[in-house]
Design a protein around this motif. Structure first.
Motif, PDB file in Angstrom:
ATOM      1  N   SER A  32     -11.300  -1.038   3.458  1.00  0.00           N
ATOM      2  CA  SER A  32     -11.027  -1.624   4.763  1.00  0.00           C
ATOM      3  C   SER A  32     -12.137  -1.178   5.698  1.00  0.00           C
ATOM      4  O   SER A  32     -12.408   0.015   5.820  1.00  0.00           O
ATOM      5  N   SER A  33     -12.790  -2.136   6.333  1.00  0.00           N
ATOM      6  CA  SER A  33     -13.881  -1.798   7.240  1.00  0.00           C
ATOM      7  C   SER A  33     -13.636  -2.411   8.609  1.00  0.00           C
ATOM      8  O   SER A  33     -13.363  -3.612   8.724  1.00  0.00           O
ATOM      9  N   THR A  34     -13.708  -1.560   9.626  1.00  0.00           N
ATOM     10  CA  THR A  34     -13.618  -2.002  11.019  1.00  0.00           C
ATOM     11  C   THR A  34     -14.703  -1.276  11.799  1.00  0.00           C
ATOM     12  O   THR A  34     -15.267  -0.282  11.318  1.00  0.00           O
ATOM     13  N   PRO A  35     -15.017  -1.732  13.015  1.00  0.00           N
ATOM     14  CA  PRO A  35     -15.992  -1.006  13.836  1.00  0.00           C
ATOM     15  C   PRO A  35     -15.551   0.435  14.146  1.00  0.00           C
ATOM     16  O   PRO A  35     -16.378   1.303  14.377  1.00  0.00           O
ATOM     17  N   VAL A  36     -14.251   0.691  14.083  1.00  0.00           N
ATOM     18  CA  VAL A  36     -13.729   2.016  14.410  1.00  0.00           C
ATOM     19  C   VAL A  36     -13.777   2.961  13.205  1.00  0.00           C
ATOM     20  O   VAL A  36     -14.121   4.132  13.336  1.00  0.00           O
ATOM     21  N   VAL A 147      -6.910  -9.198   0.204  1.00  0.00           N
ATOM     22  CA  VAL A 147      -5.515  -9.354   0.603  1.00  0.00           C
ATOM     23  C   VAL A 147      -5.386  -8.987   2.074  1.00  0.00           C
ATOM     24  O   VAL A 147      -6.207  -8.261   2.629  1.00  0.00           O
ATOM     25  N   SER A 148      -4.341  -9.468   2.676  1.00  0.00           N
ATOM     26  CA  SER A 148      -4.012  -9.129   4.053  1.00  0.00           C
ATOM     27  C   SER A 148      -2.720  -8.312   4.049  1.00  0.00           C
ATOM     28  O   SER A 148      -1.727  -8.746   3.456  1.00  0.00           O
ATOM     29  N   PRO A 149      -2.714  -7.128   4.663  1.00  0.00           N
ATOM     30  CA  PRO A 149      -1.477  -6.338   4.692  1.00  0.00           C
ATOM     31  C   PRO A 149      -0.284  -7.133   5.233  1.00  0.00           C
ATOM     32  O   PRO A 149       0.828  -6.994   4.722  1.00  0.00           O
ATOM     33  N   SER A 150      -0.520  -7.988   6.217  1.00  0.00           N
ATOM     34  CA  SER A 150       0.586  -8.757   6.797  1.00  0.00           C
ATOM     35  C   SER A 150       1.220  -9.713   5.780  1.00  0.00           C
ATOM     36  O   SER A 150       2.416  -9.991   5.853  1.00  0.00           O
ATOM     37  N   LYS A 166      -7.927  -6.497   8.937  1.00  0.00           N
ATOM     38  CA  LYS A 166      -6.909  -7.532   8.700  1.00  0.00           C
ATOM     39  C   LYS A 166      -6.997  -8.065   7.271  1.00  0.00           C
ATOM     40  O   LYS A 166      -6.033  -8.577   6.732  1.00  0.00           O
ATOM     41  N   VAL A 167      -8.176  -7.948   6.670  1.00  0.00           N
ATOM     42  CA  VAL A 167      -8.400  -8.368   5.281  1.00  0.00           C
ATOM     43  C   VAL A 167      -9.013  -7.179   4.533  1.00  0.00           C
ATOM     44  O   VAL A 167     -10.006  -6.613   4.966  1.00  0.00           O
ATOM     45  N   ILE A 168      -8.407  -6.828   3.418  1.00  0.00           N
ATOM     46  CA  ILE A 168      -8.829  -5.665   2.638  1.00  0.00           C
ATOM     47  C   ILE A 168      -9.399  -6.128   1.302  1.00  0.00           C
ATOM     48  O   ILE A 168      -8.821  -6.979   0.626  1.00  0.00           O
ATOM     49  N   LYS A 169     -10.544  -5.558   0.935  1.00  0.00           N
ATOM     50  CA  LYS A 169     -11.215  -5.901  -0.330  1.00  0.00           C
ATOM     51  C   LYS A 169     -10.646  -5.049  -1.467  1.00  0.00           C
ATOM     52  O   LYS A 169     -10.559  -3.829  -1.348  1.00  0.00           O
ATOM     53  N   ILE A 170     -10.290  -5.710  -2.552  1.00  0.00           N
ATOM     54  CA  ILE A 170      -9.760  -5.039  -3.738  1.00  0.00           C
ATOM     55  C   ILE A 170     -10.751  -5.226  -4.882  1.00  0.00           C
ATOM     56  O   ILE A 170     -11.227  -6.335  -5.124  1.00  0.00           O
ATOM     57  N   LYS A 171     -11.054  -4.141  -5.602  1.00  0.00           N
ATOM     58  CA  LYS A 171     -11.896  -4.205  -6.798  1.00  0.00           C
ATOM     59  C   LYS A 171     -11.095  -3.687  -7.982  1.00  0.00           C
ATOM     60  O   LYS A 171     -10.401  -2.671  -7.878  1.00  0.00           O
TER      61      LYS A 171
END
Length: 181
Positions: A32-36, A147-150, A166-171
């Motif tokens: 999960s990547s965000t500016p924060v 995937v989206s947690p929501s 809001k969107v998480i990368k799965i490998k």
């Protein structure tokens, strides 16, 4: 005696043609990547089995097996988000829809299409993605999707909402062995 030989030949030919492969140490990671903040977790405890004849595949990963850089992230993930005590596993049940294009006896990289049902946090959603098998001193399967947690009814509190994408990368990466009875 002749009937016994016919039955034995039929059973042996079915077993020989039905090639199943498995692992109990598959790798699944998410990012999960965000500016924060960036959040990453890894598990080497995924189990998977697939049938090279039919393309049927199943995966299962204990949610508590995901390891985070920070212990507090891991605690929040298990207790507040995916609620691992109530929903201990993430699962996938589906198939490789073009498995007939993979020559498991010949080295190479073979693209595959994957579709099925992903269940996380007690919610099941259809997933379609592409991946590939690498045949070289074994069988390795890899795929990526988002995937989206929501979508899985995972509630993110307002206080940390800016820290989780809001969107998480799965490998997914699996080193398979032949399943022998």
């Amino acid at each position: 005696m002749k009937q016994l030989l016919i039955i034995a030949f039929t059973v042996l030919s079915t077993v020989a043609y039905s090639q199943k492969y498995f692992t109990r140490s598959g790798e699944i990671s998410f990012y999960s990547s965000t500016p924060v903040e960036d959040i990453e977790a890894h598990s080497n405890s995924a189990s998977s089995i697939f049938d090279a004849k039919t393309g049927a595949a199943e995966f299962s990963v204990p949610m508590k097996s995901f390891q985070f850089e920070k212990a507090l992230m891991q605690e929040h993930f298990n207790e507040n988000y995916v609620e691992s005590d109530e929903f201990p596993k993430g699962t996938f049940k589906g198939k490789f829809t073009n498995i007939e294009n993979v020559d498991f006896s010949k080295k190479g990289e073979y693209p595959v299409n994957v579709e099925g049902e992903l269940t996380i946090h007690g919610v099941t959603k259809e997933i379609k993605t592409s991946g590939y098998f690498i045949i070289d001193n074994g069988i390795k399967g890899e795929a990526q999707f988002t995937v989206s947690p929501s979508d899985f009814d995972i509630e993110i509190p307002d206080v940390v909402r800016d820290k989780i994408a809001k969107v998480i990368k799965i490998k997914v990466s699996m080193n398979y062995k032949e399943f022998k009875r």
